[in-house]
Design a protein around this motif. Structure first.
Motif, PDB file in Angstrom:
ATOM      1  N   ILE A  22       8.669  26.904  71.674  1.00 31.75           N
ATOM      2  CA  ILE A  22       7.447  26.263  72.137  1.00 31.75           C
ATOM      3  C   ILE A  22       7.761  24.786  72.337  1.00 31.75           C
ATOM      4  N   VAL A  23       7.680  24.347  73.583  1.00 36.30           N
ATOM      5  CA  VAL A  23       8.033  22.977  73.938  1.00 36.30           C
ATOM      6  C   VAL A  23       6.786  22.102  73.853  1.00 36.30           C
ATOM      7  N   SER A  24       6.863  21.041  73.058  1.00 34.99           N
ATOM      8  CA  SER A  24       5.753  20.110  72.919  1.00 34.99           C
ATOM      9  C   SER A  24       5.814  19.065  74.026  1.00 34.99           C
ATOM     10  N   CYS A  25       4.702  18.897  74.759  1.00 35.25           N
ATOM     11  CA  CYS A  25       4.690  17.982  75.899  1.00 35.25           C
ATOM     12  C   CYS A  25       3.436  17.116  75.888  1.00 35.25           C
ATOM     13  N   ARG A  26       3.631  15.832  76.176  1.00 33.66           N
ATOM     14  CA  ARG A  26       2.512  14.892  76.309  1.00 33.66           C
ATOM     15  C   ARG A  26       2.127  14.744  77.774  1.00 33.66           C
ATOM     16  N   MET A  27       0.999  14.080  78.006  1.00 32.42           N
ATOM     17  CA  MET A  27       0.527  13.849  79.366  1.00 32.42           C
ATOM     18  C   MET A  27       1.570  13.110  80.201  1.00 32.42           C
ATOM     19  N   ASP A  28       2.232  12.109  79.603  1.00 33.71           N
ATOM     20  CA  ASP A  28       3.199  11.326  80.361  1.00 33.71           C
ATOM     21  C   ASP A  28       4.506  12.071  80.610  1.00 33.71           C
ATOM     22  N   GLU A  29       4.614  13.307  80.101  1.00 35.51           N
ATOM     23  CA  GLU A  29       5.801  14.132  80.336  1.00 35.51           C
ATOM     24  C   GLU A  29       5.535  15.264  81.321  1.00 35.51           C
ATOM     25  N   LYS A  30       4.392  15.218  82.008  1.00 32.67           N
ATOM     26  CA  LYS A  30       3.995  16.356  82.839  1.00 32.67           C
ATOM     27  C   LYS A  30       4.872  16.549  84.070  1.00 32.67           C
ATOM     28  N   THR A  31       5.711  15.581  84.402  1.00 30.96           N
ATOM     29  CA  THR A  31       6.649  15.765  85.522  1.00 30.96           C
ATOM     30  C   THR A  31       8.071  16.010  85.036  1.00 30.96           C
ATOM     31  N   ALA A  32       8.281  16.041  83.727  1.00 30.46           N
ATOM     32  CA  ALA A  32       9.623  16.245  83.167  1.00 30.46           C
ATOM     33  C   ALA A  32      10.043  17.701  83.299  1.00 30.46           C
ATOM     34  N   SER A  33      11.335  17.930  83.385  1.00 32.26           N
ATOM     35  CA  SER A  33      11.845  19.298  83.516  1.00 32.26           C
ATOM     36  C   SER A  33      11.487  20.143  82.300  1.00 32.26           C
ATOM     37  N   ILE A  59      -7.132  13.146  76.600  1.00 31.59           N
ATOM     38  CA  ILE A  59      -8.008  14.254  76.233  1.00 31.59           C
ATOM     39  C   ILE A  59      -8.402  15.073  77.466  1.00 31.59           C
ATOM     40  N   ASP A  60      -8.739  14.387  78.556  1.00 31.81           N
ATOM     41  CA  ASP A  60      -9.095  15.084  79.799  1.00 31.81           C
ATOM     42  C   ASP A  60      -7.936  15.944  80.278  1.00 31.81           C
ATOM     43  N   TRP A  61      -6.723  15.404  80.179  1.00 31.12           N
ATOM     44  CA  TRP A  61      -5.538  16.169  80.589  1.00 31.12           C
ATOM     45  C   TRP A  61      -5.351  17.398  79.710  1.00 31.12           C
ATOM     46  N   LEU A  62      -5.548  17.237  78.407  1.00 28.78           N
ATOM     47  CA  LEU A  62      -5.427  18.376  77.499  1.00 28.78           C
ATOM     48  C   LEU A  62      -6.367  19.503  77.918  1.00 28.78           C
ATOM     49  N   VAL A  63      -7.626  19.164  78.118  1.00 34.04           N
ATOM     50  CA  VAL A  63      -8.622  20.185  78.465  1.00 34.04           C
ATOM     51  C   VAL A  63      -8.263  20.867  79.784  1.00 34.04           C
ATOM     52  N   GLN A  64      -7.934  20.073  80.788  1.00 33.82           N
ATOM     53  CA  GLN A  64      -7.595  20.627  82.100  1.00 33.82           C
ATOM     54  C   GLN A  64      -6.373  21.539  82.003  1.00 33.82           C
ATOM     55  N   THR A  65      -5.367  21.105  81.248  1.00 34.38           N
ATOM     56  CA  THR A  65      -4.131  21.881  81.143  1.00 34.38           C
ATOM     57  C   THR A  65      -4.353  23.166  80.360  1.00 34.38           C
ATOM     58  N   ILE A  66      -5.070  23.085  79.258  1.00 33.80           N
ATOM     59  CA  ILE A  66      -5.369  24.284  78.468  1.00 33.80           C
ATOM     60  C   ILE A  66      -6.109  25.314  79.317  1.00 33.80           C
ATOM     61  N   GLN A  67      -7.030  24.848  80.137  1.00 35.46           N
ATOM     62  CA  GLN A  67      -7.846  25.759  80.941  1.00 35.46           C
ATOM     63  C   GLN A  67      -7.084  26.363  82.121  1.00 35.46           C
ATOM     64  N   SER A  68      -6.045  25.676  82.574  1.00 35.08           N
ATOM     65  CA  SER A  68      -5.399  26.092  83.822  1.00 35.08           C
ATOM     66  C   SER A  68      -3.983  26.646  83.673  1.00 35.08           C
ATOM     67  N   ASP A  69      -3.348  26.439  82.523  1.00 39.44           N
ATOM     68  CA  ASP A  69      -1.929  26.805  82.375  1.00 39.44           C
ATOM     69  C   ASP A  69      -1.793  27.895  81.314  1.00 39.44           C
ATOM     70  N   SER A  70      -1.415  29.081  81.737  1.00 39.88           N
ATOM     71  CA  SER A  70      -1.319  30.223  80.823  1.00 39.88           C
ATOM     72  C   SER A  70      -0.154  30.105  79.847  1.00 39.88           C
ATOM     73  N   ARG A  71       0.710  29.119  80.039  1.00 38.58           N
ATOM     74  CA  ARG A  71       1.842  28.934  79.130  1.00 38.58           C
ATOM     75  C   ARG A  71       1.429  28.276  77.817  1.00 38.58           C
ATOM     76  N   ILE A  72       0.232  27.727  77.753  1.00 36.57           N
ATOM     77  CA  ILE A  72      -0.209  27.002  76.563  1.00 36.57           C
ATOM     78  C   ILE A  72      -0.482  27.984  75.428  1.00 36.57           C
ATOM     79  N   VAL A  73       0.232  27.829  74.313  1.00 35.03           N
ATOM     80  CA  VAL A  73       0.047  28.710  73.157  1.00 35.03           C
ATOM     81  C   VAL A  73      -0.293  27.927  71.891  1.00 35.03           C
ATOM     82  N   ALA A  74      -0.321  26.583  71.970  1.00 30.85           N
ATOM     83  CA  ALA A  74      -0.644  25.763  70.800  1.00 30.85           C
ATOM     84  C   ALA A  74      -1.108  24.391  71.258  1.00 30.85           C
TER      85      ALA A  74
END
Length: 218
Positions: A22-33, A59-74
């Protein structure tokens, strides 16, 4: 469900061969490989990177990403750190939001905690979370490990740990991780199995069971 030999509960790198991570990623890492290629993600609201100016956008990014990305598990890592420069009241504000999102979206909460155990226990008591709270990179002593377990926490250990603490964690509360380190997982698992007086195969199955129950049973 995990179909590889090893499980890495928290990392900032892409998985190694034979490893589900499980790869931990922040908002500023959203373009990282590491974010773009990760099979499974934990979205981070790390106390080190919080400012008054960016907290709402994170926080807005977290909500949007959780709702749209099925890879989110934590969700996480998030938490409290009395050693870093971020104002503690801002950390509390962000961590409360992380707790709320964890509960709303039924995601385990991966926690970064430095010298803030009392505050952590107080918040756990206040929220009575249904989702698992996991202390990542646990390096504390046996007494703290015992206290955390008594309060219902899970403990995830990396390469640096207290042997007595790692040896007493119940099998159903244990996870292993690489975090930032370059970890040889076969050797790490053998080391942990030996320390805990169990077999390599038993440890592998134990960690898989915990991982599947916590992260892949949604």
């Amino acid at each position: 469900m995990i179909d590889t030999l090893f499980f890495d509960a928290h990392t900032h790198h892409l998985p190694q061969p034979q490893t589900t991570a499980i790869v931990s990623c922040r908002m500023d890492e959203k373009t990282a490989s590491s974010y773009l290629q990760a099979p499974f993600i934990s979205v981070s609201l790390h106390p080190w990177y919080l400012t008054e100016e960016n907290i709402q956008s994170q926080i807005d990014w977290l909500v949007q990403t959780i709702q749209s990305d099925s890879r989110i598990v934590a969700l996480g890592e998030a938490g409290l750190d009395k050693v870093c420069d971020t104002p503690f009241d801002l950390q509390i504000q962000a961590f409360r939001k992380a707790i709320e999102l964890s509960e709303t979206y039924h995601l385990p909460l991966v926690i970064h905690s430095v010298k803030a155990t009392e505050e952590l226990f107080a918040l756990h008591k206040k929220y009575h979370p249904a989702q698992a709270w996991i202390i990542h990179g646990f390096r504390g002593k046996k007494e703290l490990a015992t206290d955390l377990i008594r309060h219902g926490f899970y403990l995830s250990f990396g390469k640096k740990y207290q042997e007595k603490a790692l040896s007493i964690v119940p099998a159903d509360r244990l996870l292993l991780e690489s975090d930032e380190a370059d970890t040889d997982f076969p050797s790490f698992y053998r080391q942990v199995a030996s320390l805990r007086g169990t077999s390599f195969d038993s440890l592998v199955e134990n960690i898989k069971e915990n991982a599947n129950r916590l992260f892949f049973n949604r």
